[in-house]
Enzyme design. Sequence first.
Site, mmCIF file in Angstrom:
data_model
loop_
_atom_site.group_PDB
_atom_site.id
_atom_site.type_symbol
_atom_site.label_atom_id
_atom_site.label_comp_id
_atom_site.label_asym_id
_atom_site.label_seq_id
_atom_site.Cartn_x
_atom_site.Cartn_y
_atom_site.Cartn_z
ATOM 1 N N GLY A 108 0.827 -1.202 0.000
ATOM 2 C CA GLY A 108 0.000 0.000 0.000
ATOM 3 C C GLY A 108 0.858 1.247 0.000
ATOM 4 C CE LYS A 109 4.050 3.168 -4.274
ATOM 5 N NZ LYS A 109 4.442 3.745 -5.589
ATOM 6 C CE LYS A 130 0.155 5.033 7.978
ATOM 7 N NZ LYS A 130 -1.104 5.361 8.710
ATOM 8 C CG ASP A 225 -10.383 9.542 7.068
ATOM 9 O OD1 ASP A 225 -11.224 9.981 6.255
ATOM 10 O OD2 ASP A 225 -9.233 9.206 6.729
#
Length: 434
Positions: A108-109, A130, A225
């Site tokens: 992931g980014k 991460k 979020d």
Amino acid sequence: MTVKTETAAGASTLTYSKMRGMVALLIAFMKQRRMGLNEFIQKIATNSSYSCKPSEVQSILNISPPQESELLNENSSPPPSHSQQINLGPSSNPHAKPSDFQFLKIIGKGSFGKVLLARHKADEKFYAVKVLQKKAILKKKEEKHIMSERNVLLKNVKHPFLVGLHFSIQTTSRLYFILDYINGGELFYHLQRERCFLEPRARFYAAEIASALGYLHSLNIVYRDLKPENILLDSQGHIVLTDFGLCKENIEPNGITSTFCGTPEYLAPEVLHKQPYDRTVDWWCLGAVLYEMLYGLPPFYSRNTAEMYDNILNKPLQLKPNITNSARNLLEGLLQKDRTKRTGAKTDFMEIKNHIFFSPIDWDDLINKKITPPFNPNVSGPSDLQHFDPEFTDEPVPNSIGQSPDSILITASIKEAAEAFMGFSYAPPMDSYL
């Protein structure tokens, strides 16, 4: 149990209780030394004018080795009880560094870095790591959000539907969150493939999400979020909430905040109005995600962001007839534009939990993962990356990510980063390793 030891004065008997006293003193000495070293290093890293003099080292470290007479004293105190032991708290326990991990794949980014699949070289456990660039975080002045994310992660250890933090470590240029590895895919990914879900499946996910949000609220944390990209499925099909960068801490049950943040499709009207808002923003987002699971798109969606904002503020909620009355009632309550009338405004999670839409859910079984998920991602093991985007997994892993620098040249930017992220590093207490 006794042990014979030979000394200059002759033979003496070392009893089991004396041995325990020795161990207690040695452990206390090691912990004291570790705290002193940490303070010493922080002082050097944050003050380039500081010149370390040999005579100052002992006072900075604030230690004195235990003498043999202390260790073998007949009247030595018993080892401290668990409640009396020094609690170092969530700080620099030196049990992890980047070179301890083998970084296998990019999965992931984000805005400030990448998420990688990694295997710990010693115990061969898999983690999602991460990796964030300090320079990028400081450039956008987001260090407070990163530290808030770290703090929230430390509070998540007791809930099954929140991702867990194992370590947080840093080098001069990077921050590392070592997290639970979840490889069932994002809810967003599965929604894209299937367009929408049947109501029982949507109810199951909504219940687990609500449980996670309710737990955060009980800690006075507002998530802010919630969106399908931040909701993962584990290997069995249970949801796992991740990415706590926008969380707001210390929001009491009637507390408010006012920062404009979130993702456009899921913003509550009061946020768009730039009015003070409370924890009910999370229940609006739950309504938006539930709507999307049932219908395939967020409730007020438009490709034109300005038009979408206008829809959120002014357009009445429109519900197609292909859902049950209980689902309709819940969506109307969660997507209520007036936050004071929104479902969850009165008793927070309890109001959600007791809604008729969730009547088929046994909440005790849910929290204990005794309910079989309606969908199984069918992953064969940690190396099964079928639910990750090949755009990420096909990218080579930079060698520098797994390096732990042996020496550090203190520069102005490194000093700034050290000050900005002081206290970031975390490892479980040493007792968990013994």
